[in-house]
Design an enzyme around this catalytic site. Structure first.
Site, PDB file in Angstrom:
ATOM      1  N   SER A   1       0.849  -1.192   0.000  1.00 25.81           N
ATOM      2  CA  SER A   1       0.000   0.000   0.000  1.00 25.81           C
ATOM      3  C   SER A   1       0.883   1.240   0.000  1.00 25.81           C
ATOM      4  CB  SER A   1      -0.936  -0.056   1.212  1.00 25.81           C
ATOM      5  OG  SER A   1      -1.835   0.994   1.196  1.00 25.81           O
TER       6      SER A   1
ATOM      7  N   HIS B   1      -2.578  -0.635  -3.506  1.00 27.92           N
ATOM      8  CA  HIS B   1      -3.717   0.286  -3.328  1.00 27.92           C
ATOM      9  C   HIS B   1      -3.463   1.573  -4.107  1.00 27.92           C
ATOM     10  CE1 HIS B   1      -4.626  -1.745   0.784  1.00 27.92           C
ATOM     11  NE2 HIS B   1      -5.190  -2.377  -0.207  1.00 27.92           N
TER      12      HIS B   1
ATOM     13  N   ASP C   1      -5.128  -4.207   5.590  1.00 28.25           N
ATOM     14  CA  ASP C   1      -5.513  -5.102   4.495  1.00 28.25           C
ATOM     15  C   ASP C   1      -4.388  -6.122   4.304  1.00 28.25           C
ATOM     16  OD1 ASP C   1      -7.046  -6.107   2.444  1.00 28.25           O
ATOM     17  OD2 ASP C   1      -6.379  -4.635   0.953  1.00 28.25           O
TER      18      ASP C   1
END
Ligand SMILES: C[S@@+](CC[C@H](N)C(=O)[O-])C[C@H]1O[C@@H](n2cnc3c(N)ncnc32)[C@H](O)[C@@H]1O
Lengths: 190, 274
Positions: free
Chosen positions: A11, A38, A131
């Site tokens: 991310s 992401h 996540d």
């Protein structure tokens, strides 16, 4: 032990890390790599082109129903979840966000674990949310190999820390060592 | 291995049961997708395994319709992919202008945002009065919400920006009235939209139309089912009619690819050959 795929979740801080990985892996690296990074929903795919230019491997956006093949680094398209089917092809969905993210790392990891079981390597890198933690657990529970970037060396430590809090990884390593390990594992395959 | 994976057999038996009892056919949907939704429902409802869930589905219609909602993903937006709508204006509207009457089919319209976006675009292009929009879905609950045309105002900021990026000519707020936490779409947008229940897998040709939009529905189907539904679309389009798919959907693998020319490759807009 034969590994058939590598899944990577990353991310914030990911752009740098992905640049290093894609430019460091050698020409004959065999195991296909599938990545969720992401990104904002409207981002274009220009950065994938840039990664591709600097890589020995073919860096490309994962396409719906595409067959997963060696020599490729696949990246999930923005605003879609990426799933792996048991016949080793990709599916895309626009289901609700998971952990505020679409694509979500958990969604990729869980489907990958079910498709590849113990022939999968799962990697969690820098990021500032959680996540990937559920998904990495699924990979571990299915017998896959789990590698986490050493939080001390990650640009954002939250995501690797959160993964480590969920499971006991096989390796906790700085990025350079992860790449080294992947190259070794890939060579053992032959 | 500590994780006991639900077998493919268990899942396919469940899908078979749903089909036999209720007529909804998920047997050729993306398996990874179906598996994920079913496993989520199992966890939420606290079932031990799929066979437990199967007997619940067979004996409890309320539960069955909940599961149907789980398997029908109604995530949608107004003017989703603004560049696509821009291309519609530039490449498809001129074609539509050549017809005295226009029929448009939104297949898998979910809660209707896409059909309302189309109505707005047609109004601005002066075509709406001679158009009928058929907006269909197999999810009746979603269709009911579409018919009401009431949407949460939380999304309005994003929709307004989508609308502007899509080349909107007016102020977006002129298309709805605000009411507490919601917005209500103008009656004038609804007047030529026909909402109808239609299942792409089990129902046949719906109407003969000039334009079909089926966006982000086929990604949920396996290759074989995609091909079947493409045949349905082909048979529903007039010669020279236009087919629009979602931004990650392609005709390339379809047997019918040769029967279309590409109007906008990137935005997945195709024209049926004469
Ligand atoms: C993700 S939404 C897409 C909505 C809209 N077209 C868009 O792109 O924003 C998918 C829709 O397809 C519908 N759908 C799925 N399978 C279907 C079928 N067999 N027949 C008709 N509609 C179906 C679902 O109920 C859902 O509303």
């Amino acid at each position: 032990m034969q590994y058939e795929a590598i899944v990577i979740g990353v991310s914030s801080g990911g752009m740098n890390v992905l640049k290093i990985i894609s430019s460091s892996l050698p020409l004959h690296f065999n195991i296909p790599i599938i990545i969720v990074q992401h990104l904002s929903a409207h981002s274009d795919s220009h950065w994938i082109k840039l990664l591709n230019e600097k890589s020995h491997l073919n860096v490309t956006e994962a396409d719906e129903k595409e067959k997963i093949k060696k020599g490729n680094i696949y990246i999930a398209p923005p605003n879609y979840h990426l799933l792996i089917e048991k016949d080793k092809t990709f599916s895309l969905t626009i289901d609700e966000r998971v952990n505020f993210a679409r694509p979500s790392i958990d969604v990729l990891f869980e489907s990958a674990a079910e498709a590849y079981t113990n022939k999968l390597i799962g990697i969690v890198l820098t990021g500032s949310n959680s996540d990937g933690s559920k998904g990495i657990k699924r990979i571990k529970d299915c017998g896959g190999l789990v590698i986490i970037q050493d939080p001390e060396t990650a640009e954002s430590e939250y995501m690797p820390k959160s993964a480590i809090a969920t499971i006991v990884p096989d390796y906790i390593l700085p990025l350079e060592d992860i790449i080294e390990l992947l190259i070794q594992l890939d060579q053992q395959e032959r | 291995m500590r994780y006991k994976d639900t077998s493919d057999l268990e899942i396919s038996l469940l899908l078979e049961a749903i089909f036999r009892k209720y007529g909804y056919d998920f047997r050729e949907y993306s398996q990874a997708h179906i598996r994920r939704r079913i496993m989520n429902r199992m966890a939420v409802s606290g079932f031990e395994d799929v066979s437990q869930m199967q007997s619940k589905v067979l004996n409890d219609e309320t539960f069955a319709s909940e599961l149907l909602q789980d398997l029908s993903i109604t995530v949608t937006e107004m003017f989703r992919d603004p560049i696509f709508y821009k291309s519609l204006r530039e490449n498809v509207i001129p074609i539509l202008k050549t017809y005295p009457f226009i029929k448009i089919w939104h297949a898998g319209c979910a809660t209707g945002e896409e059909a309302y976006s189309m109505a707005i675009l047609l109004q601005e292009e002066g075509l709406y009065d001679r158009t009928t929009i058929y907006a269909t879905d197999f999810n009746q609950m979603a269709l009911n919400r579409a018919k009401d045309g009431i949407f949460s105002n939380k999304m309005i900021k994003e929709y307004t920006s989508n609308y502007q990026m899509a080349g909107g000519k007016e102020s977006f707020s002129s298309y709805y009235t605000s009411n507490y936490d919601n917005v209500i779409m103008n009656q004038s947008l609804k007047k030529n939209i026909v909402w109808a229940n239609h299942n792409l897998v089990t129902d046949s040709v719906f109407a003969e139309v000039n334009l079909i939009l089926c966006r982000n529905v086929l990604i949920y189907f396996d290759k074989n089912l995609q091909n079947k539904v493409q045949t349905l679309f082909y048979n529903s389009l007039i010669n020279g009619g236009v087919l629009c798919l979602g931004s990650k959907e392609s005709l390339r693998f379809s047997d019918l690819y040769e029967q279309y020319s590409e109007l906008d490759t990137k935005q997945r807009i195709f024209k049926k050959k004469y």
